[in-house]
Design a protein around this motif. Sequence first.
Motif, PDB file in Angstrom:
ATOM      1  N   UNK A 140       1.056  -1.229   0.170  1.00  0.00           N
ATOM      2  CA  UNK A 140      -0.150   0.044   0.044  1.00  0.00           C
ATOM      3  C   UNK A 140       0.995   1.210  -0.012  1.00  0.00           C
ATOM      4  N   UNK A 141       0.400   2.126  -0.856  1.00  0.00           N
ATOM      5  CA  UNK A 141       1.274   3.470  -0.847  1.00  0.00           C
ATOM      6  C   UNK A 141       0.611   4.436   0.039  1.00  0.00           C
ATOM      7  N   UNK A 142       1.136   4.907   1.063  1.00  0.00           N
ATOM      8  CA  UNK A 142       0.634   6.094   2.016  1.00  0.00           C
ATOM      9  C   UNK A 142       1.379   7.372   1.877  1.00  0.00           C
ATOM     10  N   UNK A 143       0.378   8.325   1.439  1.00  0.00           N
ATOM     11  CA  UNK A 143       0.989   9.807   1.342  1.00  0.00           C
ATOM     12  C   UNK A 143       0.655  10.602   2.615  1.00  0.00           C
ATOM     13  N   UNK A 144       1.766  11.517   2.905  1.00  0.00           N
ATOM     14  CA  UNK A 144       1.472  12.286   4.279  1.00  0.00           C
ATOM     15  C   UNK A 144       2.225  13.501   4.123  1.00  0.00           C
ATOM     16  N   UNK A 145       1.949  14.381   4.943  1.00  0.00           N
ATOM     17  CA  UNK A 145       2.791  15.549   4.876  1.00  0.00           C
ATOM     18  C   UNK A 145       4.287  15.521   5.402  1.00  0.00           C
ATOM     19  N   UNK A 146       5.146  16.054   4.663  1.00  0.00           N
ATOM     20  CA  UNK A 146       6.658  16.009   4.609  1.00  0.00           C
ATOM     21  C   UNK A 146       7.164  17.291   5.129  1.00  0.00           C
ATOM     22  N   UNK A 147       8.476  17.374   5.371  1.00  0.00           N
ATOM     23  CA  UNK A 147       9.318  16.351   5.147  1.00  0.00           C
ATOM     24  C   UNK A 147       9.449  15.242   6.287  1.00  0.00           C
ATOM     25  N   UNK A 148      10.394  14.317   6.199  1.00  0.00           N
ATOM     26  CA  UNK A 148      10.732  13.243   7.232  1.00  0.00           C
ATOM     27  C   UNK A 148      10.919  13.962   8.553  1.00  0.00           C
TER      28      UNK A 148
ATOM     29  N   UNK B  49      -3.744  14.952  -0.558  1.00  0.00           N
ATOM     30  CA  UNK B  49      -4.850  14.573  -0.643  1.00  0.00           C
ATOM     31  C   UNK B  49      -5.116  14.375  -2.274  1.00  0.00           C
ATOM     32  N   UNK B  50      -4.552  15.274  -3.164  1.00  0.00           N
ATOM     33  CA  UNK B  50      -4.622  14.937  -4.483  1.00  0.00           C
ATOM     34  C   UNK B  50      -3.598  13.691  -5.001  1.00  0.00           C
ATOM     35  N   UNK B  51      -2.962  13.309  -4.113  1.00  0.00           N
ATOM     36  CA  UNK B  51      -2.057  12.111  -4.694  1.00  0.00           C
ATOM     37  C   UNK B  51      -2.893  10.775  -4.844  1.00  0.00           C
ATOM     38  N   UNK B  52      -4.179  10.806  -4.155  1.00  0.00           N
ATOM     39  CA  UNK B  52      -4.972   9.599  -4.365  1.00  0.00           C
ATOM     40  C   UNK B  52      -5.792   9.954  -5.505  1.00  0.00           C
ATOM     41  N   UNK B  53      -5.964   9.040  -6.513  1.00  0.00           N
ATOM     42  CA  UNK B  53      -5.594   7.314  -6.289  1.00  0.00           C
ATOM     43  C   UNK B  53      -4.547   7.267  -7.209  1.00  0.00           C
ATOM     44  N   UNK B  54      -3.977   8.003  -7.990  1.00  0.00           N
ATOM     45  CA  UNK B  54      -2.892   7.907  -8.876  1.00  0.00           C
ATOM     46  C   UNK B  54      -1.417   7.545  -8.243  1.00  0.00           C
ATOM     47  N   UNK B  55      -1.221   8.327  -7.248  1.00  0.00           N
ATOM     48  CA  UNK B  55       0.305   8.258  -6.720  1.00  0.00           C
ATOM     49  C   UNK B  55       0.336   7.553  -5.311  1.00  0.00           C
ATOM     50  N   UNK B  56      -0.905   7.473  -4.567  1.00  0.00           N
ATOM     51  CA  UNK B  56      -1.150   6.796  -3.332  1.00  0.00           C
ATOM     52  C   UNK B  56      -2.411   6.017  -3.092  1.00  0.00           C
ATOM     53  N   UNK B  57      -2.403   5.196  -2.608  1.00  0.00           N
ATOM     54  CA  UNK B  57      -3.654   4.424  -2.000  1.00  0.00           C
ATOM     55  C   UNK B  57      -4.304   5.186  -0.904  1.00  0.00           C
ATOM     56  N   UNK B  58      -3.729   5.490   0.081  1.00  0.00           N
ATOM     57  CA  UNK B  58      -4.204   5.981   1.327  1.00  0.00           C
ATOM     58  C   UNK B  58      -3.349   7.413   1.567  1.00  0.00           C
ATOM     59  N   UNK B  59      -3.948   8.271   1.955  1.00  0.00           N
ATOM     60  CA  UNK B  59      -3.591   9.588   2.685  1.00  0.00           C
ATOM     61  C   UNK B  59      -3.899   9.530   4.053  1.00  0.00           C
TER      62      UNK B  59
END
Length: 271
Positions: A1-9, A39-49
């Motif tokens: 699963x690809x998880x997107x979140x606010x960065x940086x690390x 949020x825009x990363x869903x669904x092309x770049x990420x499965x979950x945010x």
Amino acid sequence: MRIATLGPAGTFSELAACEFGRQLDTYTLQFHPALAQVLKAIPQQADIAVVPIENIVEGVVSPVIDSFVKRPLEIIGELSIPVRFSLVANHPEPQKIYAQFVAQGQCSECLGQYAVPIMNTASNSEALQLLQQSREPAAAVVPEHSLKQHSFAHVIHDITDYAHNETRFVAVRETQAVTTEPDPDTAYKTSLLIIDDTDHPGLLVEHLQVFAAYRVNLTSLVSRPTGHRFGHYHFYIECEGHREDSAIRAALTLIELRNKVVVLGSYPRGG
């Protein structure tokens, strides 16, 4: 699963995303510089945010709730992360302090004791980086958990204004057509939007009376301006129970007679 979140690390968002990821078999983490991009990363770049939705001190994260009005996503989980900050310095008498603007607001009592400029940064990670690069006496407000990876000459632990400060995060995905049947042994929460498309006197009171009549316990009620004219609001609501519960279904059926309702999801209630 690809998880997107606010960065940086190194952010609290990373902690939340990793905590949610541990519930999955495998996951990869990706960082984005702004909540809108997460949020825009869903669904092309990420499965979950995984995004913040509420802080005990600062209140709701308005950009996230407003984004749900424009593009509803399905909330599938929530979790809370303790927010602890430390003041770290390269000198006992710093001449400037680096602090992300939200962190500054949550540590105002400690920072108010220093008669030095507060240099706002875009992130907590940037504040730490600028301190490490500084050749002048300086300090930075950093997340407490970052102390595990770094050592500093001077440290003041736990400088947050509120001892039990927490940020609540939600995990969201593209809305699924099939709704998962509720587990009778799980306590659920449901999030929904009431869209103000037919404004009239007593609108909010009517809806609250419906929830009360069916004994649906509301845990959150947030009004957000529609952006069209003064006095018109959308409402973000969280309540105890699953959308398939008879009481919630009956209440929403009545409310839908007067306003558009968007159910964002029913999910296990976080601790």
